[in-house]
Design a protein around this motif. Structure first.
Motif, PDB file in Angstrom:
ATOM      1  N   LYS A  41       0.841  -1.196   0.000  1.00  0.00           N
ATOM      2  CA  LYS A  41       0.000   0.000   0.000  1.00  0.00           C
ATOM      3  C   LYS A  41       0.882   1.255   0.000  1.00  0.00           C
ATOM      4  CE  LYS A  41      -3.705  -0.397   2.505  1.00  0.00           C
ATOM      5  NZ  LYS A  41      -4.583  -0.368   3.709  1.00  0.00           N
ATOM      6  N   PHE A  42       1.656   1.410  -1.090  1.00  0.00           N
ATOM      7  CA  PHE A  42       2.480   2.601  -1.252  1.00  0.00           C
ATOM      8  C   PHE A  42       1.570   3.825  -1.317  1.00  0.00           C
ATOM      9  CE2 PHE A  42       5.334  -0.549  -3.522  1.00  0.00           C
ATOM     10  CZ  PHE A  42       6.255  -0.626  -2.484  1.00  0.00           C
ATOM     11  N   SER A  43       1.957   4.877  -0.586  1.00  0.00           N
ATOM     12  CA  SER A  43       1.080   6.041  -0.424  1.00  0.00           C
ATOM     13  C   SER A  43       1.830   7.319  -0.792  1.00  0.00           C
ATOM     14  CB  SER A  43       0.599   6.123   1.031  1.00  0.00           C
ATOM     15  OG  SER A  43       0.092   4.876   1.462  1.00  0.00           O
ATOM     16  N   PRO A  44       1.615   7.833  -2.007  1.00  0.00           N
ATOM     17  CA  PRO A  44       2.319   9.049  -2.419  1.00  0.00           C
ATOM     18  C   PRO A  44       1.868  10.280  -1.632  1.00  0.00           C
ATOM     19  CG  PRO A  44       1.420   7.856  -4.312  1.00  0.00           C
ATOM     20  CD  PRO A  44       0.805   7.261  -3.091  1.00  0.00           C
ATOM     21  N   GLU A  45       2.694  11.308  -1.712  1.00  0.00           N
ATOM     22  CA  GLU A  45       2.421  12.620  -1.143  1.00  0.00           C
ATOM     23  C   GLU A  45       2.239  13.594  -2.301  1.00  0.00           C
ATOM     24  OE1 GLU A  45       1.508  15.269   0.727  1.00  0.00           O
ATOM     25  OE2 GLU A  45       2.852  14.786   2.389  1.00  0.00           O
ATOM     26  N   PHE A  46       1.470  14.644  -2.088  1.00  0.00           N
ATOM     27  CA  PHE A  46       1.287  15.653  -3.139  1.00  0.00           C
ATOM     28  C   PHE A  46       2.637  16.223  -3.577  1.00  0.00           C
ATOM     29  CE2 PHE A  46      -2.880  15.886  -0.941  1.00  0.00           C
ATOM     30  CZ  PHE A  46      -3.671  15.519  -2.019  1.00  0.00           C
ATOM     31  N   GLY A  47       2.809  16.346  -4.877  1.00  0.00           N
ATOM     32  CA  GLY A  47       3.989  16.972  -5.439  1.00  0.00           C
ATOM     33  C   GLY A  47       5.102  16.025  -5.808  1.00  0.00           C
ATOM     34  N   ILE A  48       5.019  14.768  -5.383  1.00  0.00           N
ATOM     35  CA  ILE A  48       6.132  13.864  -5.633  1.00  0.00           C
ATOM     36  C   ILE A  48       6.292  13.555  -7.126  1.00  0.00           C
ATOM     37  CG2 ILE A  48       4.803  11.737  -5.234  1.00  0.00           C
ATOM     38  CD1 ILE A  48       7.326  10.586  -3.881  1.00  0.00           C
ATOM     39  N   TYR A 244       2.315   2.095  11.471  1.00  0.00           N
ATOM     40  CA  TYR A 244       2.406   2.807  10.190  1.00  0.00           C
ATOM     41  C   TYR A 244       3.865   2.772   9.758  1.00  0.00           C
ATOM     42  CZ  TYR A 244       0.616   6.371   6.871  1.00  0.00           C
ATOM     43  OH  TYR A 244       0.186   7.045   5.756  1.00  0.00           O
ATOM     44  N   MET A 245       4.101   2.796   8.441  1.00  0.00           N
ATOM     45  CA  MET A 245       5.471   2.817   7.936  1.00  0.00           C
ATOM     46  C   MET A 245       5.629   3.885   6.858  1.00  0.00           C
ATOM     47  SD  MET A 245       6.533  -1.209   7.743  1.00  0.00           S
ATOM     48  CE  MET A 245       6.114  -2.328   9.086  1.00  0.00           C
ATOM     49  N   GLN A 246       6.836   4.418   6.781  1.00  0.00           N
ATOM     50  CA  GLN A 246       7.194   5.342   5.703  1.00  0.00           C
ATOM     51  C   GLN A 246       8.525   4.912   5.112  1.00  0.00           C
ATOM     52  OE1 GLN A 246       6.875   9.268   7.578  1.00  0.00           O
ATOM     53  NE2 GLN A 246       4.932   9.590   6.542  1.00  0.00           N
ATOM     54  N   ILE A 247       8.692   5.239   3.827  1.00  0.00           N
ATOM     55  CA  ILE A 247       9.836   4.745   3.075  1.00  0.00           C
ATOM     56  C   ILE A 247      10.681   5.905   2.563  1.00  0.00           C
ATOM     57  CG2 ILE A 247       8.678   4.691   0.815  1.00  0.00           C
ATOM     58  CD1 ILE A 247       9.909   1.901   0.400  1.00  0.00           C
ATOM     59  N   GLY A 248      11.954   5.648   2.405  1.00  0.00           N
ATOM     60  CA  GLY A 248      12.913   6.609   1.875  1.00  0.00           C
ATOM     61  C   GLY A 248      14.279   5.976   2.011  1.00  0.00           C
ATOM     62  N   ASN A 254      15.792   9.597  -0.921  1.00  0.00           N
ATOM     63  CA  ASN A 254      15.108   9.517  -2.216  1.00  0.00           C
ATOM     64  C   ASN A 254      14.427   8.155  -2.349  1.00  0.00           C
ATOM     65  OD1 ASN A 254      15.777  12.154  -3.337  1.00  0.00           O
ATOM     66  ND2 ASN A 254      17.883  11.412  -3.380  1.00  0.00           N
ATOM     67  N   GLU A 255      13.947   7.856  -3.560  1.00  0.00           N
ATOM     68  CA  GLU A 255      13.173   6.636  -3.790  1.00  0.00           C
ATOM     69  C   GLU A 255      14.014   5.382  -3.554  1.00  0.00           C
ATOM     70  OE1 GLU A 255      14.731   7.667  -8.016  1.00  0.00           O
ATOM     71  OE2 GLU A 255      14.156   8.737  -6.179  1.00  0.00           O
ATOM     72  N   PRO A 256      13.351   4.251  -3.313  1.00  0.00           N
ATOM     73  CA  PRO A 256      14.066   2.988  -3.141  1.00  0.00           C
ATOM     74  C   PRO A 256      14.996   2.695  -4.322  1.00  0.00           C
ATOM     75  CG  PRO A 256      11.760   2.709  -2.602  1.00  0.00           C
ATOM     76  CD  PRO A 256      11.892   4.082  -3.184  1.00  0.00           C
ATOM     77  N   ARG A 276      -0.162  -5.092   5.916  1.00  0.00           N
ATOM     78  CA  ARG A 276      -0.924  -4.627   4.753  1.00  0.00           C
ATOM     79  C   ARG A 276      -1.316  -3.165   4.923  1.00  0.00           C
ATOM     80  NH1 ARG A 276       1.060  -8.712   3.684  1.00  0.00           N
ATOM     81  NH2 ARG A 276       0.177 -10.553   2.652  1.00  0.00           N
ATOM     82  N   GLY A 277      -0.609  -2.494   5.813  1.00  0.00           N
ATOM     83  CA  GLY A 277      -0.906  -1.094   6.090  1.00  0.00           C
ATOM     84  C   GLY A 277      -0.221  -0.148   5.127  1.00  0.00           C
ATOM     85  N   PHE A 278      -0.254   1.126   5.465  1.00  0.00           N
ATOM     86  CA  PHE A 278       0.297   2.176   4.618  1.00  0.00           C
ATOM     87  C   PHE A 278       1.821   2.133   4.598  1.00  0.00           C
ATOM     88  CE2 PHE A 278      -3.844   3.684   5.942  1.00  0.00           C
ATOM     89  CZ  PHE A 278      -4.378   4.224   4.785  1.00  0.00           C
ATOM     90  N   MET A 279       2.375   2.458   3.439  1.00  0.00           N
ATOM     91  CA  MET A 279       3.814   2.628   3.278  1.00  0.00           C
ATOM     92  C   MET A 279       4.003   4.007   2.647  1.00  0.00           C
ATOM     93  SD  MET A 279       6.779   1.189   3.829  1.00  0.00           S
ATOM     94  CE  MET A 279       6.357  -0.546   4.076  1.00  0.00           C
ATOM     95  N   GLY A 280       4.053   5.028   3.507  1.00  0.00           N
ATOM     96  CA  GLY A 280       4.107   6.400   3.033  1.00  0.00           C
ATOM     97  C   GLY A 280       5.387   6.719   2.289  1.00  0.00           C
ATOM     98  N   MET A 281       5.247   7.377   1.156  1.00  0.00           N
ATOM     99  CA  MET A 281       6.392   7.705   0.303  1.00  0.00           C
ATOM    100  C   MET A 281       6.907   9.099   0.658  1.00  0.00           C
ATOM    101  SD  MET A 281       4.588   6.081  -3.099  1.00  0.00           S
ATOM    102  CE  MET A 281       5.625   6.945  -4.272  1.00  0.00           C
ATOM    103  N   GLU A 282       7.598   9.178   1.791  1.00  0.00           N
ATOM    104  CA  GLU A 282       8.080  10.471   2.276  1.00  0.00           C
ATOM    105  C   GLU A 282       9.537  10.669   1.867  1.00  0.00           C
ATOM    106  OE1 GLU A 282       7.328  13.080   6.235  1.00  0.00           O
ATOM    107  OE2 GLU A 282       8.511  11.271   6.507  1.00  0.00           O
ATOM    108  N   HIS A 283       9.726  11.048   0.619  1.00  0.00           N
ATOM    109  CA  HIS A 283      11.088  11.201   0.096  1.00  0.00           C
ATOM    110  C   HIS A 283      11.080  12.069  -1.150  1.00  0.00           C
ATOM    111  CE1 HIS A 283      10.112   8.482  -3.220  1.00  0.00           C
ATOM    112  NE2 HIS A 283       9.619   7.628  -2.353  1.00  0.00           N
ATOM    113  N   GLY A 284      12.264  12.406  -1.620  1.00  0.00           N
ATOM    114  CA  GLY A 284      12.417  13.121  -2.875  1.00  0.00           C
ATOM    115  C   GLY A 284      12.671  12.155  -4.020  1.00  0.00           C
ATOM    116  N   ILE A 285      12.941  12.728  -5.193  1.00  0.00           N
ATOM    117  CA  ILE A 285      13.282  11.955  -6.390  1.00  0.00           C
ATOM    118  C   ILE A 285      14.733  12.272  -6.743  1.00  0.00           C
ATOM    119  CG2 ILE A 285      12.753  11.517  -8.810  1.00  0.00           C
ATOM    120  CD1 ILE A 285      10.533  10.599  -6.975  1.00  0.00           C
ATOM    121  N   LEU A 286      15.533  11.239  -6.966  1.00  0.00           N
ATOM    122  CA  LEU A 286      16.961  11.436  -7.168  1.00  0.00           C
ATOM    123  C   LEU A 286      17.267  12.305  -8.380  1.00  0.00           C
ATOM    124  CD1 LEU A 286      19.885  10.785  -6.381  1.00  0.00           C
ATOM    125  CD2 LEU A 286      19.720   8.740  -7.823  1.00  0.00           C
TER     126      LEU A 286
END
Length: 306
Positions: A41-48, A244-248, A254-256, A276-286
């Motif tokens: 359940k990857f969860s993007p943030e606005f602007g990514i 809850y989990m967040q990724i970076g 940046n992204e995985p 099966r919970g959220f995996m927040g995408m709290e990172h930038g783009i390389l």
């Protein structure tokens, strides 16, 4: 060729194609991903993915759904007007997606939970109460509250006692509504020196002391890799208190596949344990521009658990 090299070369190849004909190649790459839901359940943030989609927040959510994302989150949601929050919630609901965390109270300058300053603590509880209505509006049960700075004037055990007492009061506000406050450990070494909550064992001890279903840990892989490392054993030990989990990736946030964390193994481990919970995408783009965002999408396909 090892796994990391293979993934990196694959992403570089995709970026090279985009550079030959950016618009056509980006569109082709995205069509390959369209409507194939991620297992995690990857969860993007606005602007990514703003270079591919544009700035309109509703377009971003709809585009995300088309690319296989089935969840969304927004750290700064509380700063948006109510009308905008309602539009976001309506769109997420209509698409059959889920909305994850937003921040209810945040202070990076003062001791809040660690302090005994009554005015500061009263303000924290005021913001906690206000966050309940936002959570209802968004149809989410996850609110991320930042525990503020450490108090250098107080012995550590006094700070822990203060934080536990205030966490109990916050949990009591959330419990009747079925809301879960998640608290995130933030690294001292690069991003947030002086923050009170900075290790998973510390968060785990406080969650156990409070003993409420409305208080859990936000496990952010980026912060944990920097501050502690030993990701999988640490995750396993704290598993029953993680909500809850967040990724970076690290270094760089940046992204995985852009850093040192083996997200293929880590995310498969998390998935196999039943998360099966959220995996927040709290990172930038390389990499900049559309090419970088297409590469980031490919990276998420590469690390999505089976």
């Amino acid at each position: 060729m090892n796994r990391h090299t293979f993934i990196r070369q694959s992403l570089l190849a995709g970026a090279a194609l985009v550079s030959l004909d950016p618009m056509r190649s980006a569109a082709n790459a995205l069509n390959l991903l369209k409507e194939k839901p991620f297992n995690m359940k990857f969860s993007p943030e606005f602007g990514i993915f703003k270079e591919l989609v544009g700035k309109d927040i509703i377009d971003q959510i709809k585009w995300g759904y088309d690319q296989g994302f089935r969840a969304w989150e927004s750290t700064w949601l509380a700063r948006r007007p109510v009308e905008e929050q309602e539009r976001i919630s309506k769109t997420v609901s209509q698409l059959g997606m889920e909305f994850g965390q937003f921040v209810g109270t945040m202070n990076f300058k003062e001791p809040t939970f660690a302090s005994r300053d009554q005015a500061i603590r009263d303000n924290v509880l005021k913001e906690v109460k206000a966050s309940v209505e936002i959570a209802k509006r968004m149809n989410t049960k996850f609110i991320h509250n930042v525990l503020g700075m450490a108090d250098p004037k107080l012995p550590w055990d006094f700070q822990m006692a203060n934080a536990i007492e205030l966490l109990k009061r916050a949990a009591a506000i959330y419990e009747p509504h079925g809301i879960v406050m998640v608290m995130e450990t933030m690294n001292h070494k690069i991003n947030h020196p002086g923050m009170f909550l900075h290790t998973i064992p510390q968060a785990y001890a406080m969650a156990k002391a409070v003993g409420s279903p409305s208080l859990k840990i936000l496990f952010d892989f980026y912060h944990i890799q920097i501050q502690e490392g030993n990701i999988i054993p640490t995750l396993d030990y704290a598993w029953d208190e993680i909500g809850y989990m967040q990724i970076g990736d690290s270094p760089g946030r940046n992204e995985p596949t852009t850093g040192e964390i083996n997200f293929v193994n880590v995310l498969q481990h998390v998935y196999d344990k039943g998360y099966r919970g959220f995996m927040g995408m709290e990172h930038g783009i390389l990499k900049p521009g559309k090419a970088g965002e297409v590469a980031a999408l490919a990276a998420y396909r590469a690390v999505d658990p089976k």
